[in-house]
Scaffold this active site. Structure first.
Site, mmCIF file in Angstrom:
data_model
loop_
_atom_site.group_PDB
_atom_site.id
_atom_site.type_symbol
_atom_site.label_atom_id
_atom_site.label_comp_id
_atom_site.label_asym_id
_atom_site.label_seq_id
_atom_site.Cartn_x
_atom_site.Cartn_y
_atom_site.Cartn_z
ATOM 1 N N TRP A 65 0.881 -1.171 0.000
ATOM 2 C CA TRP A 65 0.000 0.000 0.000
ATOM 3 C C TRP A 65 0.923 1.226 0.000
ATOM 4 O O TRP A 65 1.414 1.651 1.048
ATOM 5 C CB TRP A 65 -0.870 0.021 1.247
ATOM 6 C CG TRP A 65 -1.779 -1.168 1.363
ATOM 7 C CD1 TRP A 65 -3.050 -1.290 0.892
ATOM 8 C CD2 TRP A 65 -1.486 -2.398 2.028
ATOM 9 N NE1 TRP A 65 -3.565 -2.528 1.202
ATOM 10 C CE2 TRP A 65 -2.622 -3.231 1.905
ATOM 11 C CE3 TRP A 65 -0.354 -2.898 2.705
ATOM 12 C CZ2 TRP A 65 -2.673 -4.521 2.431
ATOM 13 C CZ3 TRP A 65 -0.405 -4.172 3.230
ATOM 14 C CH2 TRP A 65 -1.548 -4.968 3.090
ATOM 15 N N ALA A 117 18.369 -10.004 2.069
ATOM 16 C CA ALA A 117 19.622 -10.711 1.779
ATOM 17 C C ALA A 117 20.559 -9.826 0.957
ATOM 18 O O ALA A 117 21.739 -9.637 1.301
ATOM 19 C CB ALA A 117 19.333 -12.015 1.037
ATOM 20 N N ASP A 139 20.297 -6.546 0.463
ATOM 21 C CA ASP A 139 20.553 -5.271 1.141
ATOM 22 C C ASP A 139 21.667 -5.415 2.172
ATOM 23 O O ASP A 139 22.537 -4.542 2.293
ATOM 24 C CB ASP A 139 19.281 -4.787 1.845
ATOM 25 C CG ASP A 139 18.083 -4.732 0.918
ATOM 26 O OD1 ASP A 139 18.276 -4.525 -0.291
ATOM 27 O OD2 ASP A 139 16.954 -4.894 1.414
#
Length: 303
Positions: free
Chosen positions: A102, A257, A259
């Site tokens: 969202w 992972a 990042d």
């Protein structure tokens, strides 16, 4: 003080707690995840700032307070009274994640709309880190504003580090994604793609092809992540080497992972390590992160 700025979107992260019907909420986002791990790895002589836009509502205030508490700089976060932050929900199955978002009213979509504010955030920094997600959420005109600002930053001696982080659902078309990602990579001192995604959307036959394509686009150096496979490194002299990866003993959640790998890689280089040493450091950190649930895993740093 030396300074890294990480540019992008931080969202509220909703995840299952294990109790039926109950969810927990934290804050995460690809460039924020990397900044969070950098703050824990780097010595205090380095400042880590986050550059984004948020609202003025209670949830946005809570995010900014959270970042302050984590010692991530917030002075360059824009506050927009008519917007808020995005939210996403993670579902896990066999360690792999899927997302429901969202984010249509996310203030971060306007993080590059004010050129003067953007230039001020970059001024005096040593490194600017950003991703393809940062680029994807912006309007086309703002994408160009951000690229131009980072080009000026690089021309003045700053280092730009870029993770393509391909997310086709965020783009107006696959062709637009490929075009903008290639432009963005052209200003990078270091590009950090993931081969599996690159193969799917650019048709690269192997990690070496991914590395060479980004080098041809203008990236000075490339480190190609490849899941549990070898990491392919292309240095500034055009030399290609591969680094084997020790598979993670347990895979609980692959969120962040890449990042965390990026943070481990960057920190190791800033400490004086070679690209090979940096790749090993990044892989070791990522291996610990995927052994636990969630994007931000404090024990991973201490393991």
């Amino acid at each position: 003080m030396k300074r890294i700025v990480s540019i992008g979107e931080c969202m509220g992260e909703l995840s299952e707690t294990g109790v039926p019907g109950a969810l927990s909420m934290g804050f995460a986002g690809d460039t924020l995840n990397t900044a969070w791990y950098l703050r824990r790895i780097l010595p205090d002589e380095w400042a880590v700032d986050y550059v984004t836009a948020v609202g003025t509502d209670g949830l946005s205030n809570r995010l900014v307070a959270y970042l302050d508490g984590e010692r991530i700089g917030t002075r360059h976060i824009q506050r927009l009274s008519d917007k808020t932050i995005g939210l996403y929900y993670i579902e896990l199955k066999h360690g792999e994640r899927s997302f429901t978002y969202w984010r249509s009213d996310s203030a971060a979509k306007r993080l590059a709309s004010d050129v003067e504010t953007l230039e001020l955030a970059l001024a005096g920094a040593s490194i600017a880190y950003w991703s393809g997600i940062t680029l994807a959420i912006l309007a086309p005109a703002d994408r160009q504003i951000l690229i131009d600002a980072l080009m000026r930053f690089a021309a003045q001696g700053g280092k730009v580090i870029f993770d393509p982080n391909l997310r086709p659902r965020l783009w107006e078309s696959a062709d637009a994604m490929r075009d903008w990602i290639t432009r963005a990579a052209g200003i990078a001192d270091l590009c950090l793609p993931s081969h599996e995604d690159e193969a799917s959307w650019f048709g690269d036959r192997d990690a070496e092809a991914t590395a060479k394509r980004y080098r041809q686009a203008g990236a000075k150096r490339v480190a190609v992540k490849n899941g549990p496979g070898e990491i392919s490194l292309l240095d500034a002299d055009g030399q290609l080497v591969t680094v084997p990866v020790q598979p993670a003993a347990i895979v609980v959640d692959t969120t962040a992972a890449g990042d965390s790998f990026n943070a481990g890689f960057m920190a190791a280089e800033l400490a004086g390590g070679t690209m090979e040493q940096a790749a090993n450091a990044g892989a070791a950190l990522a291996g610990r992160v995927i052994g636990a649930r969630g994007a931000l895993v404090p024990p991973a740093i201490e393991a």
